[in-house]
Design a protein around this motif. Structure first.
Motif, mmCIF file in Angstrom:
data_model
loop_
_atom_site.group_PDB
_atom_site.id
_atom_site.type_symbol
_atom_site.label_atom_id
_atom_site.label_comp_id
_atom_site.label_asym_id
_atom_site.label_seq_id
_atom_site.Cartn_x
_atom_site.Cartn_y
_atom_site.Cartn_z
ATOM 1 N N GLU A 48 0.544 -1.727 0.249
ATOM 2 C CA GLU A 48 -0.287 -0.018 0.003
ATOM 3 C C GLU A 48 0.925 1.681 -0.322
ATOM 4 O O GLU A 48 1.916 0.990 0.063
ATOM 5 C CB GLU A 48 -1.331 0.188 1.241
ATOM 6 N N LEU A 49 -0.150 1.958 -0.729
ATOM 7 C CA LEU A 49 0.857 4.160 -0.463
ATOM 8 C C LEU A 49 -0.055 4.073 1.042
ATOM 9 O O LEU A 49 -0.697 4.044 1.037
ATOM 10 C CB LEU A 49 0.252 4.950 -1.309
ATOM 11 N N SER A 50 1.280 5.035 2.064
ATOM 12 C CA SER A 50 0.823 5.311 2.865
ATOM 13 C C SER A 50 1.511 6.631 3.594
ATOM 14 O O SER A 50 2.286 7.377 2.226
ATOM 15 C CB SER A 50 1.460 4.446 4.206
ATOM 16 N N ILE A 51 0.682 7.508 3.555
ATOM 17 C CA ILE A 51 0.551 9.604 3.911
ATOM 18 C C ILE A 51 0.602 8.755 4.978
ATOM 19 O O ILE A 51 -0.614 9.023 6.403
ATOM 20 C CB ILE A 51 -0.177 9.642 2.788
ATOM 21 N N ILE A 52 1.409 9.704 5.936
ATOM 22 C CA ILE A 52 1.409 10.583 7.023
ATOM 23 C C ILE A 52 0.326 12.141 7.181
ATOM 24 O O ILE A 52 0.788 12.889 6.712
ATOM 25 C CB ILE A 52 3.351 11.610 7.746
ATOM 26 N N ALA A 53 -0.427 10.885 7.861
ATOM 27 C CA ALA A 53 -2.144 12.753 7.898
ATOM 28 C C ALA A 53 -0.849 13.402 9.440
ATOM 29 O O ALA A 53 -1.425 14.658 9.060
ATOM 30 C CB ALA A 53 -2.990 12.023 8.231
ATOM 31 N N SER A 54 -0.990 13.050 10.442
ATOM 32 C CA SER A 54 -0.566 13.920 11.399
ATOM 33 C C SER A 54 0.601 12.398 12.611
ATOM 34 O O SER A 54 0.560 11.637 11.971
ATOM 35 C CB SER A 54 -1.190 13.944 12.250
ATOM 36 N N GLY A 55 1.668 13.357 12.911
ATOM 37 C CA GLY A 55 2.381 12.030 13.625
ATOM 38 C C GLY A 55 4.064 12.118 13.106
ATOM 39 O O GLY A 55 4.286 12.989 12.390
ATOM 40 N N GLN A 56 4.236 11.772 13.684
ATOM 41 C CA GLN A 56 5.938 11.220 12.907
ATOM 42 C C GLN A 56 6.474 9.780 13.334
ATOM 43 O O GLN A 56 6.455 8.318 14.412
ATOM 44 C CB GLN A 56 7.496 12.238 13.999
ATOM 45 N N ALA A 57 7.703 9.316 12.887
ATOM 46 C CA ALA A 57 7.460 8.418 13.075
ATOM 47 C C ALA A 57 9.023 7.778 12.215
ATOM 48 O O ALA A 57 9.858 8.605 10.795
ATOM 49 C CB ALA A 57 7.270 6.899 11.745
ATOM 50 N N LYS A 58 10.375 7.247 12.772
ATOM 51 C CA LYS A 58 11.131 7.115 12.440
ATOM 52 C C LYS A 58 11.811 5.866 10.611
ATOM 53 O O LYS A 58 11.191 4.469 11.494
ATOM 54 C CB LYS A 58 12.585 7.341 12.912
ATOM 55 N N VAL A 59 12.262 6.499 10.342
ATOM 56 C CA VAL A 59 12.140 5.189 9.419
ATOM 57 C C VAL A 59 14.221 4.124 9.616
ATOM 58 O O VAL A 59 15.472 5.028 9.117
ATOM 59 C CB VAL A 59 12.717 5.332 8.097
ATOM 60 N N ILE A 60 14.649 3.259 9.765
ATOM 61 C CA ILE A 60 15.735 2.518 10.608
ATOM 62 C C ILE A 60 15.100 0.899 9.363
ATOM 63 O O ILE A 60 14.768 0.601 9.261
ATOM 64 C CB ILE A 60 15.179 2.244 11.532
ATOM 65 N N GLN A 61 17.299 0.977 10.056
ATOM 66 C CA GLN A 61 18.030 -0.262 9.477
ATOM 67 C C GLN A 61 18.504 -1.208 10.006
ATOM 68 O O GLN A 61 19.762 -0.210 11.087
ATOM 69 C CB GLN A 61 18.632 -0.141 7.904
ATOM 70 N N THR A 62 18.194 -2.533 10.251
ATOM 71 C CA THR A 62 19.231 -3.186 11.514
ATOM 72 C C THR A 62 20.537 -3.332 10.874
ATOM 73 O O THR A 62 21.281 -4.150 9.891
ATOM 74 C CB THR A 62 18.352 -4.031 12.088
ATOM 75 N N THR A 63 21.882 -3.081 10.985
ATOM 76 C CA THR A 63 22.699 -3.701 10.583
ATOM 77 C C THR A 63 22.905 -4.649 10.970
ATOM 78 O O THR A 63 22.311 -5.593 11.844
ATOM 79 C CB THR A 63 23.352 -2.238 11.597
ATOM 80 N N ALA A 64 24.256 -5.127 10.269
ATOM 81 C CA ALA A 64 24.618 -6.952 10.546
ATOM 82 C C ALA A 64 24.656 -7.066 11.955
ATOM 83 O O ALA A 64 24.728 -7.976 12.788
ATOM 84 C CB ALA A 64 25.604 -7.515 9.814
ATOM 85 N N ASP A 65 25.283 -6.323 13.243
ATOM 86 C CA ASP A 65 25.815 -6.298 14.158
ATOM 87 C C ASP A 65 24.537 -6.140 15.288
ATOM 88 O O ASP A 65 25.215 -5.669 16.372
ATOM 89 C CB ASP A 65 26.534 -5.385 14.992
ATOM 90 N N GLY A 66 23.681 -6.323 14.911
ATOM 91 C CA GLY A 66 22.291 -5.931 15.582
ATOM 92 C C GLY A 66 21.802 -4.439 15.969
ATOM 93 O O GLY A 66 21.077 -4.272 16.297
ATOM 94 N N LYS A 67 22.548 -3.253 15.261
ATOM 95 C CA LYS A 67 22.686 -2.273 15.752
ATOM 96 C C LYS A 67 21.282 -1.180 15.066
ATOM 97 O O LYS A 67 21.001 -1.780 13.541
ATOM 98 C CB LYS A 67 23.730 -1.059 15.830
ATOM 99 N N GLU A 68 20.784 -0.371 15.704
ATOM 100 C CA GLU A 68 19.840 0.351 14.766
ATOM 101 C C GLU A 68 20.370 1.565 13.837
ATOM 102 O O GLU A 68 20.744 2.496 14.620
ATOM 103 C CB GLU A 68 18.255 1.446 15.652
ATOM 104 N N GLN A 69 20.073 1.802 12.946
ATOM 105 C CA GLN A 69 20.175 3.161 11.928
ATOM 106 C C GLN A 69 19.147 3.198 11.305
ATOM 107 O O GLN A 69 18.417 3.247 10.980
ATOM 108 C CB GLN A 69 21.925 2.099 10.490
ATOM 109 N N LEU A 70 20.211 5.070 11.959
ATOM 110 C CA LEU A 70 18.165 5.769 11.321
ATOM 111 C C LEU A 70 18.712 6.517 10.319
ATOM 112 O O LEU A 70 19.721 6.768 9.615
ATOM 113 C CB LEU A 70 18.312 7.058 12.499
#
Length: 218
Positions: A48-70
């Motif tokens: 689906e296509l998502s539209i942020i109507a209000s609020g905030q979210a962070k898009v992240i990836q998890t690296t090979a060592d398990g760390k979260e990258q913003l």
């Protein structure tokens, strides 16, 4: 929040006549997420296509060592998943909600049916995809050339507007904020301290602050 409001936020739906806009509004669904929930997870199909109507979210990836990258933030008016409206794709990242967030979504299959009858939509999608690439290039350029003070002030203004509060609590850690702005947490701390002395902001705690006047910075 009306479906019409969601549709009006998105460039894909510009330059449509009233009948075409109503066709879009008829297939829009509303979803509400609380802080800590995920809009989607890495590896899930994009349906689906998502539209942020209000609020905030962070898009992240998890690296090979398990760390979260913003990677970047999604705020009011931002869209996500537009590429999947044309081809089948999976999410290469995850989106975690930072504050209570309302999302309008449009199912991929239903949207593709409209593409067949509304050529202007196809043109708009291609334009938006092109703009997304340009924006990524512009972000890279600004990270290299624009002063950290300006990028930080812009982020604070956008976040306060997105949350709809002032004072407000920063929805991301100082480390994530520094990573997103291409600097260090120590630099962020120094800027905040300087702005407090200049009465640009007031801080109640490490993450809760009130914007007094950042116009001179931006």
């Amino acid at each position: 929040m009306s479906k019409h409001h969601c549709v009006s936020l998105v460039p894909i739906f510009q330059n449509l006549d009233e009948t075409q806009a109503q066709s879009i509004e008829a297939i829009v669904n509303h979803h509400h997420y609380e802080a800590g929930e995920f809009l989607y997870q890495q590896g899930e199909p994009i349906n689906e296509l998502s539209i942020i109507a209000s609020g905030q979210a962070k898009v992240i990836q998890t690296t090979a060592d398990g760390k979260e990258q913003l990677l970047y933030l999604l705020q009011a008016g931002d869209i996500n998943g537009e590429a999947a409206l044309i081809s089948k794709l999976t999410h290469t990242s995850a989106a975690k909600v930072l504050v209570p967030t309302t999302v309008c979504s449009i199912n991929r299959n239903e949207f593709q049916k409209l593409l067949l009858t509304t050529p202007q939509l196809s043109v708009n999608v291609l334009d938006v995809l092109g703009n997304r690439l340009s924006n990524l290039e512009e972000h890279t350029t600004s990270t290299n050339t624009e002063h950290v003070d300006v990028r930080l002030a812009s982020y604070l203004e956008d976040t306060a507007a997105s949350i709809g509060e002032n004072p407000f609590t920063l929805p991301i850690t100082q480390a994530d904020l520094a990573s997103m702005l291409g600097t260090t947490p120590e630099t962020i701390s120094r800027i905040f301290a300087k702005w407090e002395k200049q009465s640009f902001i007031e801080r109640e705690s490490r993450r809760k602050l009130k914007i007094i006047d950042l116009d001179s910075v931006i």
